[in-house]
Design an enzyme around this catalytic site. Structure first.
Site, PDB file in Angstrom:
ATOM      1  N   ARG A   1      -6.213  26.841  12.531  1.00  0.00           N
ATOM      2  CA  ARG A   1      -4.933  26.507  11.818  1.00  0.00           C
ATOM      3  C   ARG A   1      -3.585  26.536  12.882  1.00  0.00           C
ATOM      4  NH1 ARG A   1      -7.121  29.738   7.804  1.00  0.00           N
ATOM      5  NH2 ARG A   1      -7.899  28.522   6.152  1.00  0.00           N
TER       6      ARG A   1
ATOM      7  N   LYS B   1       3.814  14.366  17.586  1.00  0.00           N
ATOM      8  CA  LYS B   1       2.716  13.606  17.091  1.00  0.00           C
ATOM      9  C   LYS B   1       1.487  13.741  17.808  1.00  0.00           C
ATOM     10  CE  LYS B   1       5.508   9.726  14.948  1.00  0.00           C
ATOM     11  NZ  LYS B   1       5.152   8.174  14.959  1.00  0.00           N
TER      12      LYS B   1
ATOM     13  N   GLU C   1       8.426   1.117  27.880  1.00  0.00           N
ATOM     14  CA  GLU C   1       9.137   2.053  26.954  1.00  0.00           C
ATOM     15  C   GLU C   1      10.383   2.735  27.672  1.00  0.00           C
ATOM     16  OE1 GLU C   1       7.774   2.742  24.052  1.00  0.00           O
ATOM     17  OE2 GLU C   1       5.800   2.392  24.308  1.00  0.00           O
TER      18      GLU C   1
ATOM     19  N   LYS D   1      14.785  10.649  23.433  1.00  0.00           N
ATOM     20  CA  LYS D   1      13.785  10.588  22.387  1.00  0.00           C
ATOM     21  C   LYS D   1      13.852  12.000  21.682  1.00  0.00           C
ATOM     22  CE  LYS D   1       9.046  10.256  20.633  1.00  0.00           C
ATOM     23  NZ  LYS D   1       7.637  10.012  21.017  1.00  0.00           N
TER      24      LYS D   1
ATOM     25  N   GLU E   1       9.529  11.893  10.630  1.00  0.00           N
ATOM     26  CA  GLU E   1       9.560  10.630  10.070  1.00  0.00           C
ATOM     27  C   GLU E   1      10.163  10.412   8.780  1.00  0.00           C
ATOM     28  OE1 GLU E   1       6.193   8.387  11.360  1.00  0.00           O
ATOM     29  OE2 GLU E   1       7.420   7.386  13.089  1.00  0.00           O
TER      30      GLU E   1
ATOM     31  N   ARG F   1      13.528   7.757  12.975  1.00  0.00           N
ATOM     32  CA  ARG F   1      12.610   7.793  14.052  1.00  0.00           C
ATOM     33  C   ARG F   1      12.256   6.236  14.357  1.00  0.00           C
ATOM     34  NH1 ARG F   1       8.617  12.737  15.693  1.00  0.00           N
ATOM     35  NH2 ARG F   1       7.409  11.863  17.104  1.00  0.00           N
TER      36      ARG F   1
ATOM     37  N   ASN G   1      10.425   2.322  17.333  1.00  0.00           N
ATOM     38  CA  ASN G   1       9.615   1.001  17.169  1.00  0.00           C
ATOM     39  C   ASN G   1      10.006  -0.299  17.715  1.00  0.00           C
ATOM     40  OD1 ASN G   1       7.374   2.658  16.121  1.00  0.00           O
ATOM     41  ND2 ASN G   1       8.168   2.587  14.217  1.00  0.00           N
TER      42      ASN G   1
ATOM     43  N   HIS H   1       7.961  -3.139  18.766  1.00  0.00           N
ATOM     44  CA  HIS H   1       6.472  -2.735  18.464  1.00  0.00           C
ATOM     45  C   HIS H   1       5.909  -3.471  17.352  1.00  0.00           C
ATOM     46  CE1 HIS H   1       7.288   0.486  21.127  1.00  0.00           C
ATOM     47  NE2 HIS H   1       6.094   1.250  20.868  1.00  0.00           N
TER      48      HIS H   1
ATOM     49  N   HIS I   1       2.289  -4.978  18.195  1.00  0.00           N
ATOM     50  CA  HIS I   1       1.179  -4.474  17.491  1.00  0.00           C
ATOM     51  C   HIS I   1       0.380  -5.869  17.142  1.00  0.00           C
ATOM     52  CE1 HIS I   1      -0.717  -3.066  13.314  1.00  0.00           C
ATOM     53  NE2 HIS I   1      -1.482  -2.663  14.599  1.00  0.00           N
TER      54      HIS I   1
ATOM     55  N   HIS J   1      -0.438  -1.244  26.341  1.00  0.00           N
ATOM     56  CA  HIS J   1       0.493  -1.206  25.252  1.00  0.00           C
ATOM     57  C   HIS J   1       1.910  -1.626  25.766  1.00  0.00           C
ATOM     58  CE1 HIS J   1       2.637   0.480  21.829  1.00  0.00           C
ATOM     59  NE2 HIS J   1       3.238   1.388  22.772  1.00  0.00           N
TER      60      HIS J   1
HETATM   61  N1  LIG Z   1       1.971  10.863  20.301  1.00  0.00           N
HETATM   62  C1  LIG Z   1       2.743   9.968  20.431  1.00  0.00           C
HETATM   63  O1  LIG Z   1       3.798  10.223  19.910  1.00  0.00           O
HETATM   64  C2  LIG Z   1       2.362   8.705  21.152  1.00  0.00           C
HETATM   65  C3  LIG Z   1       3.399   8.027  21.445  1.00  0.00           C
HETATM   66  C4  LIG Z   1       2.826   6.815  22.395  1.00  0.00           C
HETATM   67  C5  LIG Z   1       1.741   6.400  22.711  1.00  0.00           C
HETATM   68  N2  LIG Z   1       0.633   7.533  22.222  1.00  0.00           N
HETATM   69  C6  LIG Z   1      -0.536   7.553  22.545  1.00  0.00           C
HETATM   70  O2  LIG Z   1      -0.843   7.329  24.074  1.00  0.00           O
HETATM   71  C7  LIG Z   1      -1.914   6.737  24.374  1.00  0.00           C
HETATM   72  C8  LIG Z   1      -1.834   6.048  25.558  1.00  0.00           C
HETATM   73  O3  LIG Z   1      -1.301   6.608  26.631  1.00  0.00           O
HETATM   74  P1  LIG Z   1      -1.534   6.430  27.747  1.00  0.00           P
HETATM   75  O4  LIG Z   1      -0.850   5.158  28.445  1.00  0.00           O
HETATM   76  O5  LIG Z   1      -0.785   7.679  28.944  1.00  0.00           O
HETATM   77  O6  LIG Z   1      -2.983   6.285  28.306  1.00  0.00           O
HETATM   78  P2  LIG Z   1      -4.352   7.212  28.882  1.00  0.00           P
HETATM   79  O7  LIG Z   1      -3.918   8.550  28.559  1.00  0.00           O
HETATM   80  O8  LIG Z   1      -5.398   6.300  28.509  1.00  0.00           O
HETATM   81  O9  LIG Z   1      -3.973   6.983  30.331  1.00  0.00           O
HETATM   82  C9  LIG Z   1      -4.043   5.611  31.211  1.00  0.00           C
HETATM   83  C10 LIG Z   1      -5.192   5.878  32.338  1.00  0.00           C
HETATM   84  O10 LIG Z   1      -4.442   6.448  33.268  1.00  0.00           O
HETATM   85  C11 LIG Z   1      -5.297   7.415  33.811  1.00  0.00           C
HETATM   86  N3  LIG Z   1      -4.419   8.437  34.355  1.00  0.00           N
HETATM   87  C12 LIG Z   1      -3.637   9.433  33.616  1.00  0.00           C
HETATM   88  N4  LIG Z   1      -2.894   9.916  34.541  1.00  0.00           N
HETATM   89  C13 LIG Z   1      -3.556   9.638  35.761  1.00  0.00           C
HETATM   90  C14 LIG Z   1      -2.736  10.083  36.955  1.00  0.00           C
HETATM   91  N5  LIG Z   1      -1.870  10.911  37.224  1.00  0.00           N
HETATM   92  N6  LIG Z   1      -3.575   9.377  38.144  1.00  0.00           N
HETATM   93  C15 LIG Z   1      -4.501   8.404  38.082  1.00  0.00           C
HETATM   94  N7  LIG Z   1      -4.906   8.141  36.890  1.00  0.00           N
HETATM   95  C16 LIG Z   1      -4.307   8.586  35.627  1.00  0.00           C
HETATM   96  C17 LIG Z   1      -6.158   7.719  32.621  1.00  0.00           C
HETATM   97  O11 LIG Z   1      -7.365   8.333  32.997  1.00  0.00           O
HETATM   98  C18 LIG Z   1      -6.262   6.495  31.991  1.00  0.00           C
HETATM   99  O12 LIG Z   1      -7.212   5.764  32.453  1.00  0.00           O
HETATM  100  C19 LIG Z   1      -2.424   5.942  23.261  1.00  0.00           C
HETATM  101  O13 LIG Z   1      -3.691   6.509  22.514  1.00  0.00           O
HETATM  102  C20 LIG Z   1      -1.211   6.105  22.216  1.00  0.00           C
HETATM  103  O14 LIG Z   1      -1.684   5.824  20.869  1.00  0.00           O
HETATM  104  C21 LIG Z   1       0.920   8.686  21.470  1.00  0.00           C
HETATM  105 ZN   LIG Z   2       5.050   2.293  22.410  1.00  0.00          ZN
END
Ligand SMILES: NC(=O)c1ccc[n+]([C@@H]2O[C@H](COP(=O)([O-])OP(=O)(O)OC[C@H]3O[C@@H](n4cnc5c(N)ncnc54)[C@H](O)[C@@H]3O)[C@@H](O)[C@H]2O)c1
Ligand SMILES: [Zn+2]
Length: 359
Positions: free
Chosen positions: A120, A142, A184, A226, A236, A241, A245, A248, A252, A265
């Site tokens: 939990r 999130k 972003e 943020k 949200e 919040r 977007n 977005h 999307h 993205h």
């Molecule tokens: N929780 C939230 O509020 C929120 C907001 C925006 C996005 N997201 C989520 O985040 C995800 C995307 O995140 P992302 O863009 O970081 O993708 P990711 O975690 O897949 O990282 C992108 C790539 O970079 C590599 N990587 C990470 N750090 C590195 C480093 N320092 N050196 C070399 N390689 C490195 C990873 O292994 C991966 O191959 C999506 O799943 C999205 O839904 C969540």
């Molecule tokens: Zn985004």
């Protein structure tokens, strides 16, 4: 060291932003986790070295264990979630055990969701290593995984106890991932902070070189912006919040129609912001110059500013109508009303969307 405080009453926490230092790590852990004796680290296959460095620093003070997840979006799955729960159980994790996510948004979302669910809720520490994770996914609480029927369909709100951002970890980030994160960053300027937008315009060369001093300022400002939104609408509920977007709804649609992974993205968000801004022009909310400034800045960051020619407009609109931001099939967009301020509008017609998308 720079600190951003996220004020959420009993769930408040701080974000530490450093560059190439590890000196404060143990002090940071102690103040975030109190009496915790055990730490469970999670990384992906590209962030293992960064994770091991922090784990080794922690070994004197904590009993440590770790899991390494395959890199990539497909790891935000029930299978990897279940794997982490098994590993936590194997480790004998209890409610005092801290979960430390070292990686991009994928690892933060996945490990954070395991931390939210196990027993939990376990104390959670975010160590974001992509620009996107530093300025976006690690702030706000999130967490979650994907379901075959939808991205981020299964999840929770689980605020971290603290966030540790080492700008130095960006050195190894692939260029395309880095540039994608900048989309972003630009977004925050458009939705909340015109001075910050100007600051980006004036520092593009340094930003492209990943200058650590500039990046530290940028990451701190984005986290603050943020946090300002999250503090007012943690779960949200008030609609505020939603301003995050911006761009977005289009993004999307681009990601869906082209197949996830074709564009990163941030690339989809870059082009999405340009179309949203064009819509705002069409509705006489802003002059064309505001869109032009975004196009110039995004282009300098080598991000796409228009949809690919093969994508069919009716297909894109169909996706937008199914978007979770749409209300009862009615299109909803976050549109700028000036640089630094956006508003949610749901009186945009399909015709208007089709017109801005038309080549
Ligand atoms: N929780 C939230 O509020 C929120 C907001 C925006 C996005 N997201 C989520 O985040 C995800 C995307 O995140 P992302 O863009 O970081 O993708 P990711 O975690 O897949 O990282 C992108 C790539 O970079 C590599 N990587 C990470 N750090 C590195 C480093 N320092 N050196 C070399 N390689 C490195 C990873 O292994 C991966 O191959 C999506 O799943 C999205 O839904 C969540
Ligand atoms: Zn985004």
């Amino acid at each position: 060291m720079q600190t951003v405080s996220v004020n959420l009453g009993p769930r408040s926490y701080s974000i530490q932003i450093i560059a190439h230092e590890t000196l404060g790590w143990l002090t940071f852990l102690k103040s975030a986790l109190g009496h915790t004796r055990k730490l469970f680290f999670v990384s992906d296959t590209h962030t293992t070295t960064l994770m091991q460095k922090l784990r080794d620093l922690s070994l004197g003070a904590y009993e440590c264990n770790h899991a390494i997840i395959p890199a990539g979006e497909s790891s935000k799955s029930m299978a990897q979630f279940s794997f982490l729960l098994d590993e936590l159980a194997e480790f004998g994790a209890d409610r005092q055990t801290g979960v430390v996510a070292v990686g991009g948004g994928v690892i933060g979302d996945l490990a954070g969701f395991a931390a939210a669910a196990y027993n939990r809720g376990l104390p959670f520490i975010q160590v974001p290593t992509t620009l996107l994770a530093m300025v976006d996914s690690s702030v706000g609480g999130k967490v979650g995984i994907n379901h075959p029927k939808g991205k981020n369909l299964i999840g929770a709100f689980h605020q971290p106890k603290a966030v540790w951002i080492d700008i130095g970890s960006l050195v190894t980030l692939p260029e395309r991932e880095y540039l994608s994160g900048l989309a972003e960053v630009v977004k925050y300027g458009v939705i909340q902070d015109p001075q910050f937008f100007e600051f980006l315009e004036q520092n593009t060369a340094k930003i492209l070189k990943r200058d650590a001093a500039i990046l530290r300022q940028i990451v701190a400002r984005c986290c603050r912006l943020k946090a300002d939104v999250v503090e007012k609408d943690e779960r949200e509920e008030t609609g505020l919040r939603m301003i995050l977007n911006y761009g977005h709804t289009f993004a999307h649609a681009f990601e869906t129609v082209s197949g996830y992974g074709h564009w990163l993205h941030g690339e989809a968000v870059a082009a999405g912001m340009v179309y949203a801004s064009r819509l705002a022009e069409k509705k006489d909310l802003i002059p064309a110059s505001i869109t032009e400034r975004q196009i110039k800045l995004l282009s300098e960051f080598r991000l796409p500013v228009k949809a690919e020619s093969g994508w069919k407009i009716p297909d894109l609109i169909e996706v937008m109508k199914r978007d979770k931001k749409a209300q009862a099939g009615r299109l909803r967009f976050i549109l700028p009303v000036k640089l630094g301020e956006v508003r949610a509008l749901d009186d945009v017609t399909e015709q208007q969307v089709a017109e801005v998308l038309a080549p």
